[in-house]
Design a protein around this motif. Sequence first.
Motif, PDB file in Angstrom:
ATOM      1  N   SER A 405     -86.876  -0.376  -0.440  1.00  0.00           N
ATOM      2  CA  SER A 405     -88.141  -0.839  -0.219  1.00  0.00           C
ATOM      3  C   SER A 405     -88.458  -1.518   1.085  1.00  0.00           C
ATOM      4  N   THR A 406     -87.312  -1.387   1.834  1.00  0.00           N
ATOM      5  CA  THR A 406     -87.304  -1.646   3.456  1.00  0.00           C
ATOM      6  C   THR A 406     -86.464  -0.864   4.308  1.00  0.00           C
ATOM      7  N   TYR A 427     -89.570 -10.468   5.723  1.00  0.00           N
ATOM      8  CA  TYR A 427     -90.086 -10.501   4.615  1.00  0.00           C
ATOM      9  C   TYR A 427     -89.590  -9.680   3.386  1.00  0.00           C
ATOM     10  N   ASP A 428     -89.145 -10.278   2.104  1.00  0.00           N
ATOM     11  CA  ASP A 428     -88.654  -9.591   1.037  1.00  0.00           C
ATOM     12  C   ASP A 428     -89.923  -8.775   0.357  1.00  0.00           C
ATOM     13  N   ARG A 429     -89.683  -7.544   0.138  1.00  0.00           N
ATOM     14  CA  ARG A 429     -90.427  -6.653  -0.679  1.00  0.00           C
ATOM     15  C   ARG A 429     -89.777  -6.126  -1.861  1.00  0.00           C
ATOM     16  N   ASP A 430     -90.901  -5.473  -2.821  1.00  0.00           N
ATOM     17  CA  ASP A 430     -90.371  -5.020  -3.867  1.00  0.00           C
ATOM     18  C   ASP A 430     -90.372  -3.439  -3.687  1.00  0.00           C
ATOM     19  N   GLY A 433     -93.499  -1.946  -2.058  1.00  0.00           N
ATOM     20  CA  GLY A 433     -93.632  -2.342  -0.734  1.00  0.00           C
ATOM     21  C   GLY A 433     -94.416  -3.621  -0.675  1.00  0.00           C
ATOM     22  N   ASN A 434     -94.505  -4.328  -1.702  1.00  0.00           N
ATOM     23  CA  ASN A 434     -95.435  -5.642  -1.745  1.00  0.00           C
ATOM     24  C   ASN A 434     -94.363  -6.800  -1.507  1.00  0.00           C
ATOM     25  N   ILE A 435     -94.846  -7.759  -0.676  1.00  0.00           N
ATOM     26  CA  ILE A 435     -94.070  -8.899  -0.118  1.00  0.00           C
ATOM     27  C   ILE A 435     -93.844  -9.699  -1.347  1.00  0.00           C
ATOM     28  N   THR A 436     -92.707  -9.988  -1.646  1.00  0.00           N
ATOM     29  CA  THR A 436     -92.355 -11.114  -2.545  1.00  0.00           C
ATOM     30  C   THR A 436     -91.715 -12.163  -2.009  1.00  0.00           C
ATOM     31  N   THR A 438     -89.982 -14.354   1.698  1.00  0.00           N
ATOM     32  CA  THR A 438     -89.656 -14.319   3.116  1.00  0.00           C
ATOM     33  C   THR A 438     -88.027 -14.695   3.415  1.00  0.00           C
ATOM     34  N   HIS A 471     -82.769  -5.188   5.446  1.00  0.00           N
ATOM     35  CA  HIS A 471     -84.350  -5.178   5.254  1.00  0.00           C
ATOM     36  C   HIS A 471     -84.810  -3.900   6.587  1.00  0.00           C
TER      37      HIS A 471
END
Length: 498
Positions: A405-406, A427-430, A433-436, A438, A471
Amino acid sequence: MTDLATRPDANESSDDETATIDATAQSDDTVETAPPEYEWAPTEPAPKKRHLWLWIGIPVAAVAVGVGVTSLFLIAPGTSIAGVPVGGLTPGAAAEAVQRQLDVTTIVLTGPGGDAEITGDELGATIDAKALADEAFAAHPAWNLTAWNPEATEVVVTLDPETATEALRAAVPSMYTDPTNATIAFDGASATYVVGPAVDGSGIDVASVQTALTDAFASGETTVDLAATMAAVPAEGTTSVAQATAGILNGMLDTAGFYVGEERTVPIDRATFASWLTVTPAERGTFAISADANAIQPMVDGLAGAVNRAPVDSTTIVNSSGRVLSTPTEGVVGRELGATDGIAKSFAEQIGAGNAAYALPVTEVPFTTTSLARMLEVDLSEQRLYVKENGNVVDSWPISSGTGSTPTYTGRYTIGYKTSVQTMNGYDRDAAGNITGTYSTPNVRWPMYFNGGQAFHGVYWHNNFGRTMSHGCVGMPEWRAQWIYNWAPSGTDVYIHN
């Protein structure tokens, strides 16, 4: 007439009678007298007239002419130069008389040391007697009666101070105290040259003697008393000259050495340098500086070991385009000392002229430069970092790159911003690519950014290297991160691929 002519004793007649007859016969030119019928003897010639006045007049006239001619070469009567009568003398004789009078004019010195007599000749007294005599003749020639008995010509007697002082000292030594000249010596405690000041002496004032001699000579006196006047006798070696010389010596102490260019490669200890020197009084109160070449020679013999050096090669780090990124090792030119024959003698002469910086004859040995093209290469499929130099792998170790995802993006980059430690935020992403959420990770060591927010850095929160864990950054053990931080300057090439 016949009777007189035919007398038996006619031949015995006196000269006076004959002269009378002849004179009578010659005195009347108008009477014609018939010649005698008989002549017993030839007629005697008439004697010449005696002009006594002429013989008296000629010497008188000659004397008058002689006097007139002589007056053309004599000085007018009554003429005096100072107190010396020169009337009736030629200029040459007048000059001799004037100088002779000056030579015998005597000063009688009186003082605590007793009385002493000294003549103008002993004092070295001078006047331009010839010029004065020529001037007197030009202004007052004897042939010009209006120039007779002029006023006396004034003169100034000249004394050479050194000659007069020597004569006065010899005449009255008790009236003299010798001056002390300034001295220069090396002081070991301060390691500098110091000056001993000059001290004036005392002696008879030459100016007062000159004035007295001039006055006596002008008045025609051959002897004059003079109470001795004392004056300072300056030292020949003055304090100011000694100080200036000491300044030169101390300046040499500050710079003494053997130089290669501007570099004082072999400094010389101050005391050692001073031991080479001799400082002696010279002419006119100056000081002479000399150096001993034999004392210098041992240091010259050891110069090669201090001067010679091998070159230091340069190392530069470059990127793939050849641009120099850094120079870990600066190049240094090597050098080799040339022939040392004559250096000691040449240096000694140079020191005597006031220069203690000796330029050595050296040959430069150039250095070489090695360029190192460095690269950090990441194989994402292997999860491994390859450290390369000039295309060769110098080291390699496992890393942790970005997850699905990153991801860590492939491509060619260069190292940009570097810092030893920072807090990393993101940011954490799924998987889509969606931000889930920080994150914020403090005290991340040795980050080196190469693509936006992606960087090489140390990881202290896991030890799972060889797998994707980040990340998007390329993580590794902190000590590994520190090593490449120091090894790869900004601008180093980065190659990320699968």
